[in-house]
Design a protein around this motif. Structure first.
Motif, PDB file in Angstrom:
ATOM      1  N   ALA A 272      36.890 -47.119  69.129  1.00 53.36           N
ATOM      2  CA  ALA A 272      36.542 -47.175  67.704  1.00 53.36           C
ATOM      3  C   ALA A 272      35.159 -47.611  67.611  1.00 53.36           C
ATOM      4  O   ALA A 272      34.191 -46.768  66.670  1.00 53.36           O
ATOM      5  CB  ALA A 272      37.234 -48.080  66.830  1.00 53.36           C
ATOM      6  N   ALA A 273      34.411 -48.500  67.955  1.00 55.81           N
ATOM      7  CA  ALA A 273      32.904 -48.926  67.783  1.00 55.81           C
ATOM      8  C   ALA A 273      32.023 -47.881  68.688  1.00 55.81           C
ATOM      9  O   ALA A 273      30.908 -48.446  68.725  1.00 55.81           O
ATOM     10  CB  ALA A 273      32.775 -50.289  68.248  1.00 55.81           C
ATOM     11  N   ALA A 280      35.173 -49.396  77.417  1.00 57.71           N
ATOM     12  CA  ALA A 280      36.207 -49.717  77.091  1.00 57.71           C
ATOM     13  C   ALA A 280      37.580 -50.040  77.979  1.00 57.71           C
ATOM     14  O   ALA A 280      38.356 -51.308  77.511  1.00 57.71           O
ATOM     15  CB  ALA A 280      36.920 -48.627  75.778  1.00 57.71           C
ATOM     16  N   ALA A 281      37.711 -49.503  78.830  1.00 60.61           N
ATOM     17  CA  ALA A 281      38.796 -49.853  79.878  1.00 60.61           C
ATOM     18  C   ALA A 281      38.466 -51.162  80.574  1.00 60.61           C
ATOM     19  O   ALA A 281      39.290 -51.925  80.640  1.00 60.61           O
ATOM     20  CB  ALA A 281      38.618 -48.723  81.159  1.00 60.61           C
ATOM     21  N   ARG A 307      39.529 -38.151  69.244  1.00 65.69           N
ATOM     22  CA  ARG A 307      39.218 -39.698  68.943  1.00 65.69           C
ATOM     23  C   ARG A 307      38.702 -39.728  67.423  1.00 65.69           C
ATOM     24  O   ARG A 307      39.311 -40.567  66.644  1.00 65.69           O
ATOM     25  CB  ARG A 307      37.990 -39.853  69.655  1.00 65.69           C
ATOM     26  CG  ARG A 307      37.567 -41.448  69.195  1.00 65.69           C
ATOM     27  CD  ARG A 307      36.413 -41.593  70.098  1.00 65.69           C
ATOM     28  NE  ARG A 307      36.618 -41.686  71.623  1.00 65.69           N
ATOM     29  CZ  ARG A 307      35.526 -42.271  72.486  1.00 65.69           C
ATOM     30  NH1 ARG A 307      34.577 -42.872  71.966  1.00 65.69           N
ATOM     31  NH2 ARG A 307      35.793 -42.028  73.599  1.00 65.69           N
ATOM     32  N   ILE A 308      37.819 -38.877  66.780  1.00 66.28           N
ATOM     33  CA  ILE A 308      37.365 -38.821  65.470  1.00 66.28           C
ATOM     34  C   ILE A 308      38.649 -38.852  64.724  1.00 66.28           C
ATOM     35  O   ILE A 308      38.602 -39.635  63.510  1.00 66.28           O
ATOM     36  CB  ILE A 308      36.282 -37.883  65.038  1.00 66.28           C
ATOM     37  CG1 ILE A 308      35.296 -38.028  65.942  1.00 66.28           C
ATOM     38  CG2 ILE A 308      36.091 -37.939  63.606  1.00 66.28           C
ATOM     39  CD1 ILE A 308      33.977 -37.012  65.811  1.00 66.28           C
ATOM     40  N   ALA A 309      39.270 -37.664  64.543  1.00 67.29           N
ATOM     41  CA  ALA A 309      40.524 -37.473  63.699  1.00 67.29           C
ATOM     42  C   ALA A 309      41.468 -38.700  63.673  1.00 67.29           C
ATOM     43  O   ALA A 309      42.154 -39.150  62.661  1.00 67.29           O
ATOM     44  CB  ALA A 309      41.485 -36.084  64.281  1.00 67.29           C
ATOM     45  N   ALA A 310      41.683 -39.093  64.927  1.00 68.85           N
ATOM     46  CA  ALA A 310      42.618 -40.153  65.118  1.00 68.85           C
ATOM     47  C   ALA A 310      41.992 -41.610  64.372  1.00 68.85           C
ATOM     48  O   ALA A 310      42.879 -42.566  63.639  1.00 68.85           O
ATOM     49  CB  ALA A 310      42.909 -40.656  66.759  1.00 68.85           C
ATOM     50  N   LEU A 320      41.562 -50.378  61.105  1.00 64.81           N
ATOM     51  CA  LEU A 320      40.413 -50.527  61.783  1.00 64.81           C
ATOM     52  C   LEU A 320      39.701 -51.922  61.764  1.00 64.81           C
ATOM     53  O   LEU A 320      38.875 -51.998  62.485  1.00 64.81           O
ATOM     54  CB  LEU A 320      39.338 -49.365  61.819  1.00 64.81           C
ATOM     55  CG  LEU A 320      39.879 -48.041  62.446  1.00 64.81           C
ATOM     56  CD1 LEU A 320      38.595 -46.887  62.341  1.00 64.81           C
ATOM     57  CD2 LEU A 320      39.851 -48.412  63.862  1.00 64.81           C
ATOM     58  N   GLY A 321      40.027 -52.346  60.664  1.00 63.42           N
ATOM     59  CA  GLY A 321      39.329 -53.722  60.170  1.00 63.42           C
ATOM     60  C   GLY A 321      37.901 -53.514  60.128  1.00 63.42           C
ATOM     61  O   GLY A 321      37.344 -52.539  59.614  1.00 63.42           O
TER      62      GLY A 321
END
Length: 325
Positions: A272-273, A280-281, A307-310, A320-321
């Motif tokens: 997300a960031a 990320a993995a 990714r963007i839509a999710a 997402l905080g």
């Protein structure tokens, strides 16, 4: 420098303020306001002018009414702004200003506003001030006379009255926004009203209760803080003229409510960031291939293609905080 009024004028302004406080609906303000203003400062005609700057359209009220619709239609047809409006455009917080303060008599009589409109209404003298100004609209009050310019003392009275008008207008705008929030979300829904700077204007009782349960006390006048993770805010409406935004407040959804497994949710938060799949993995201590599989499965669960839509789906549900902001 503070404005000093004589005792009689001060009493008149206080009576005027009390009349404004009795107005309960924004739509009723101009019609209640104009007769009260004429009791403060004598004039042949006083008007509430609502100008749409994007279209140049004039609307409003006149008192005593002398065919308001025709007068405002004629102002709309002018090839250029009347002198006072031009002044208010350039000085949106202007103090009460006379036509004689912004142009001499010859220039005033040569202006299209005078030639095409004001002359037929026998308007020779004006004093006015803006009440509301935004990027697209100006709400202004103008006093008009055939004879005798407005004095400094009269202008001082209007300067004090203007502050009371602004307070009343702000109160009624917020009241109208509160009613709109209740109409849009229901009387038991949680909502917060904020202005363009992020300052809280009003807090619905349900939202206040939800916030207190999370240890947050929120009052009008405070900056909107980052919400506790248990709550989410969703923008559901705005008023561009008054620069207010309505936020619906509710419990944060659980990932499982969207059908996501813990690993799928972790994978989405990890990217997300803006981190790459490889980075990320590594943060999740899994292989890039495994992370890619979790992401692909999450997209399928959410019914999105990438990714963007999710992440937008997660953001809408408050999942997402502080990530992805």
């Amino acid at each position: 420098m503070a404005t000093v009024l004589a005792a009689r004028e001060l009493r008149a302004v206080l009576d005027f303020s009390a009349q404004l406080q009795a107005v309960e609906r924004l739509a009723d303000l101009p019609e209640a306001l104009l007769p009260a203003l004429l009791r403060l400062v004598d004039a042949d005609l006083v008007g509430w002018n609502d100008i749409d700057l994007s279209t140049g359209t004039f609307d409003g009220y006149l008192h005593p009414d002398s065919n308001s619709a025709t007068a405002f239609a004629e102002l709309t047809e002018l090839p250029e702004d009347p002198p006072l409006l031009l002044h208010f455009r350039n000085h949106p917080t202007s103090a009460p200003t006379r036509i004689s303060d912004v142009c001499d008599r010859r220039s005033w009589h040569a202006s299209p506003a005078y030639v095409e409109v004001y002359r037929q209404y026998r308007i020779e003298q004006q004093v006015g001030f803006p009440v509301t100004t935004t990027a697209t609209r100006i709400g202004a009050i103008a006093f008009n006379r055939e004879h005798r310019d407005f004095s400094d003392a009269e202008r001082d009275v209007l300067a004090v009255a203007r502050r009371h008008i602004e307070i009343a207008h702000r109160r009624l705008v917020r009241g109208a926004a509160r009613e709109a929030a209740i109409d849009a979300l229901g009387s038991n829904a949680g909502w917060i009203l904020v202005d363009a700077s992020g300052t809280v204007v009003d807090v619905g009782s349900a939202a206040g209760t939800q916030l207190r349960h999370c240890g947050v006390e929120l009052e009008p006048g405070q900056q909107l803080p980052e919400l506790p993770r248990e709550l989410t805010a969703q923008r559901v409406g705005s008023n561009s003229d008054d620069q207010l935004t309505l936020l619906a407040i509710g419990p944060t959804a659980e990932p499982a409510a969207l059908g996501l497994t813990p690993r799928q949710y972790q994978a989405l938060r990890a990217v997300a960031a803006g981190a790459s799949v490889r980075i990320a993995a590594r943060q999740l201590d899994i292989s890039p291939q495994t992370l890619a599989t979790h992401l692909r499965d999450a997209y399928a669960v959410l019914g999105v293609s990438g990714r963007i839509a999710a992440l937008n789906v997660l953001r809408e549900h408050g999942l997402l905080g502080s990530a992805g902001r």
